[in-house]
Design an enzyme around this catalytic site. Structure first.
Site, PDB file in Angstrom:
ATOM      1  N   TRP A 127      37.305  41.099  41.352  1.00  0.00           N
ATOM      2  CA  TRP A 127      39.108  40.887  41.763  1.00  0.00           C
ATOM      3  C   TRP A 127      39.206  39.686  41.166  1.00  0.00           C
ATOM      4  O   TRP A 127      38.610  38.356  41.628  1.00  0.00           O
ATOM      5  CB  TRP A 127      39.017  41.161  43.156  1.00  0.00           C
ATOM      6  CG  TRP A 127      40.406  40.879  43.620  1.00  0.00           C
ATOM      7  CD1 TRP A 127      41.506  41.597  43.177  1.00  0.00           C
ATOM      8  CD2 TRP A 127      40.891  40.368  44.822  1.00  0.00           C
ATOM      9  NE1 TRP A 127      42.727  41.387  43.672  1.00  0.00           N
ATOM     10  CE2 TRP A 127      42.211  40.586  44.945  1.00  0.00           C
ATOM     11  CE3 TRP A 127      40.537  39.703  45.790  1.00  0.00           C
ATOM     12  CZ2 TRP A 127      43.143  40.155  45.894  1.00  0.00           C
ATOM     13  CZ3 TRP A 127      41.097  39.312  46.864  1.00  0.00           C
ATOM     14  CH2 TRP A 127      42.618  39.399  46.835  1.00  0.00           C
ATOM     15  N   ASP A 208      33.085  42.442  50.112  1.00  0.00           N
ATOM     16  CA  ASP A 208      34.425  42.448  50.214  1.00  0.00           C
ATOM     17  C   ASP A 208      34.481  44.160  50.196  1.00  0.00           C
ATOM     18  O   ASP A 208      34.161  44.791  49.243  1.00  0.00           O
ATOM     19  CB  ASP A 208      35.164  41.944  49.114  1.00  0.00           C
ATOM     20  CG  ASP A 208      36.718  42.080  49.119  1.00  0.00           C
ATOM     21  OD1 ASP A 208      37.098  42.781  49.731  1.00  0.00           O
ATOM     22  OD2 ASP A 208      37.381  41.243  48.179  1.00  0.00           O
ATOM     23  N   ALA A 210      37.530  46.814  50.530  1.00  0.00           N
ATOM     24  CA  ALA A 210      38.754  47.087  50.906  1.00  0.00           C
ATOM     25  C   ALA A 210      39.246  48.328  50.353  1.00  0.00           C
ATOM     26  O   ALA A 210      40.679  48.659  50.544  1.00  0.00           O
ATOM     27  CB  ALA A 210      39.586  45.987  49.609  1.00  0.00           C
TER      28      ALA A 210
END
Length: 394
Positions: A127, A208, A210
């Site tokens: 990202w 992470d 998400a």
């Protein structure tokens, strides 16, 4: 003072959004912006979210500050959602943050505070905001290979070879599920190999997560994070509620710090509280209260989980339709990887020049690295995209 400021690089996705807005063609398709859209092109408010907001509106008696780490019920609910019973609650320090981005930023701040010399290993690609924040903070960063453009899958051998360079105290940033921007994920055997490497080298994982619930299901998508958190001495986890609860603008996220040594929990929690205080004092509460209301109410939770499953299956259906249409048009299965990817995104693995041709010749907008938002499609636009991909020669 202001005259000495330097022009900052424009955000490529925001630029793409502006180009899409200005494009007069009726046939244009937006596959750039990273939000879920239904078949009508709308990012809906989930049923359970509306019901929870109505309840909060009726019952809430104050808008006073919450504590520095946020509402404890939100923390408990999110730790349970992400980690299940893989670790004891007493091993987890947690602090609410403004979205998953806030959790990522606070994690980097915690790393820098604990070990200024720590290098952060990030997948190539990752990202873009991971890299942007690390550069802004001046933290040392090392890329490791991840995506194989030829197969559309994970270059696991390359990844592991590059991670052999980690040292004790370094950070390995991993995507818990639905890798952004590629959609290509490790399998559980590969995750175990990563765990073994982390334990052998003394590197610390930062996960992470998400998109829990967007890939293979709520429990399935958490399996890798739970494996890591229960297997290594320390783990950082940045979780977002933007996608799976659809509360993008409410900026609802959480940072968790897991330690096998429960005696470190008080120290770690104090550090998370301190960082919140320095950055924004008390975290926002509305989205967090919506989430905790849903997760603590069996009926709302069941309705939320059912709607989330519909979202997940819709995206899987679009993936399978696109892969099938490309197979029909190309006469080959070279795009079969699109059906194997998970989450909102897939990466075609083509050049920026080809992506620009898709925009210029077919009004199809995707990020220059060929990341496309599958949720930006519907059953009508899938054949249009497939034909365009074949027409430009990808």
């Amino acid at each position: 003072m202001f005259s000495s400021l330097k022009e900052q690089p424009a955000d490529k996705i925001l630029q793409l959004m502006q180009l899409f807005k200005e494009d007069p063609r009726d046939t244009k398709i937006d596959l750039g912006v990273g939000v879920y859209k239904n078949a009508e092109g709308v990012t809906p408010v989930m049923r359970a979210v509306k019901a929870a907001e109505k309840r909060i509106w009726e019952e809430q008696t104050t808008k006073s500050y919450v504590g520095l780490p946020g509402d404890p019920e939100f923390g408990d609910a999110m730790v349970s959602l992400v980690l299940g019973d893989s670790v004891d609650r007493g091993q987890v320090a947690a602090a609410a943050t403004p979205g998953g981005t806030g959790a990522v930023r606070q994690a980097f701040e915690l790393i820098r505070m604990a070990n200024p010399d720590a290098r952060v290993f990030v997948s190539n690609p990752t990202w873009p905001n991971h890299v942007s924040i690390l550069k802004y903070l001046g933290m040392p960063m090392v890329e490791y290979r991840y995506f194989d453009n030829e197969t559309g899958g994970v270059d696991f051998d390359g990844m592991m070879a590059d991670l052999e360079g980690v040292k004790k105290g370094d950070i390995v940033l991993l995507h818990g599920c639905c890798h952004n921007p590629t959609g290509a994920n490790l399998n559980i055997t590969e995750w175990q190999a990563v765990v073994d490497l982390l334990n052998r080298t003394g590197a610390i994982p930062m996960i992470d997560i998400a998109y829990q619930g967007f890939g293979d299901g709520l429990e399935e998508d958490a399996a890798a994070t739970r494996l890591v958190a229960s297997s290594v001495p320390e783990t950082l986890i940045a979780a977002s509620c933007s996608k799976n609860f659809g509360v993008y603008r409410e900026r609802t996220g959480i940072l968790m710090a897991v330690s096998q040594d429960a005696g470190l929990n008080k120290l770690t929690q104090g550090s998370l509280n301190y960082l919140n205080r320095q950055n924004y004092s008390f975290p926002p509460d509305h989205g967090a209260r919506v989430v905790s209301t849903i997760l603590h109410d069996p009926q709302l939770r069941a309705d939320w989980a059912a709607e989330l499953e519909d979202v997940r299956l819709s995206m899987l259906g679009l993936r399978e339709q696109l892969a099938g249409e490309l197979q029909r048009l190309s006469g080959s299965d070279r795009f079969a990887f699109l059906a194997q990817h998970r989450g909102m995104f897939s990466r075609l693995g083509t050049s920026p020049e080809m992506v620009e041709r898709l925009r210029a010749e077919h009004a199809i907008y995707m990020v220059g690295d060929s990341r496309m938002n599958i949720a930006g499609l519907n059953k009508t636009t899938v054949p249009i995209l497939a034909k365009a991909i074949i027409d430009v020669g990808i």
